[in-house]
Design an enzyme around this catalytic site. Sequence first.
Site, PDB file in Angstrom:
ATOM      1  N   CYS A 229      10.173  -3.235  -1.037  1.00 19.82           N
ATOM      2  CA  CYS A 229      10.314  -4.683  -1.151  1.00 19.82           C
ATOM      3  C   CYS A 229      11.431  -5.033  -2.129  1.00 19.82           C
ATOM      4  CB  CYS A 229       8.975  -5.308  -1.533  1.00 19.82           C
ATOM      5  SG  CYS A 229       8.841  -7.060  -1.083  1.00 19.82           S
TER       6      CYS A 229
ATOM      7  N   HIS B 281       4.386  -3.107   2.294  1.00 18.48           N
ATOM      8  CA  HIS B 281       3.500  -2.691   1.202  1.00 18.48           C
ATOM      9  C   HIS B 281       2.245  -2.038   1.778  1.00 18.48           C
ATOM     10  CE1 HIS B 281       5.595  -4.632  -2.118  1.00 18.48           C
ATOM     11  NE2 HIS B 281       5.667  -5.758  -1.424  1.00 18.48           N
TER      12      HIS B 281
END
Length: 484
Positions: free
Chosen positions: A330, A427
Amino acid sequence: MTRAIMIQGAGSNVGKSMIVAGLCRAFADRGLRVRPFKPQNMSNNAAVTVDGGEIGRAQALQALAARVDATVHMNPVLLKPESDIGAQVIVQGHRLTTTAAADFMGLRKGLLGSVLQSFHHLTGVADLIVVEGAGSPAEVNLRPNDIANMGFAEAVGVPVILIGDIDRGGVIAQIVGTRAVLAPSDAARIHGFAINKFRGDPALFTGGLTAITGHTGWPSLGVLPWFEDAWRLPAEDVMDIASRGDGAFRIAVPHLPRIANFDDLDPLRAEPGVSVQMIGPGRPLPGDADLVLIPGSKATISDLARFRAEGWDIDLQAHVRRGGLVLGLCGGYQMLGREIADPEGIEGPPGTVAGLGLLDVTTVMRPAKRLALSDARHLASGAALSGYEIHLGETAGPDCARAWLEIGGRPEGAASRDGRIMGCYLHGLFASDTFRRAWLSEAGVASGLSHDYEVEQTLDRLAAHVAAHLDLDAILALAAEVTA
């Protein structure tokens, strides 16, 4: 009939989240429909819910403990710090605004309606709601317009149990001091206390319990010994992230100021063949690391500046020259690219900053946040995995042609030509056993860990621990009836 009980703390990080998770599993095991609830949370460790929003990771774990899906109503107000004085305000799962801390004080009163709406939504599906406070009610300067502790307890008429942390010392003063500073009406809402994180023989603290009751009038509901397996469960507070393991495969993780979604590390920390080392400020990235993992960030551009200020960019270049692996998740993925553009000033003044230049990609920050539970496939092994996406920004460039994941038929992530530098937005990917084993196998690490099974077993042990040391019958008797 729905009943509710609230767990508040005599300080921050006293273990409220863990105790609520244990109570949720213990009461669910008694056949009750249990729901966790936290009116207001502050955390950059968030989870995506089945209804398409985001809540604190701790409430997602508590939902798992209660054996139900997490929803945005379990944590209606989530503050995600972006700087020392400002935070993004998430209401019922979606961004409302970004505000300075001083301005949030005035904003809180208007959020009580959303908090009560979410709470009453849960009363329609629960026999028992276990509510978690935030910080401590002893912060009486925050009492006006409070929605997190006594303000909420007053609004719905829910009884409170106060938790003290003996491990940090001064637990008698914690609890008695809380009683001393509270307004009489708020003190009357507390119906008992418990001690958490006790080490040694609890019988030696009998005099302490007597002293607390004598000064407060509150009965003791138990003394919880230190729960040794707490590290196996996702941590909510950045203070709880620690190095773990002594396996041969060494992972170095720079501890960024605005580190986010750090539960990505939990399955790796649990692997016997892996060592995860958190690298704090003032320390170099170790030269013997096999992998440098740059985690998610709530403030990518400012964390990138800190990364450089620590000299970690120089250490990372040396790591790459030695043939080491690099993974960015991310915000960490965004940092690895050539540049990050923020034309609308989402993270600060509008502009463009140079990235670390290890991936041939660029990122443009956009105001729309992507929130999704995602099923994916690891292209190299074909292993199925699942995770969640929670990010601002769009990333593109030549190295995206070497995506190493696929989500719903679209490529995800990027890799360098030699495949040693990787990044993606997904994630929670390491919680998928088949993928994690395949990915670690490429690095020569054998894995037999079943992550989800270990988490479930740990929640069962936590429930047994709570049931053995707290008076659950008394806690349930204290829970008050609430109406929708």
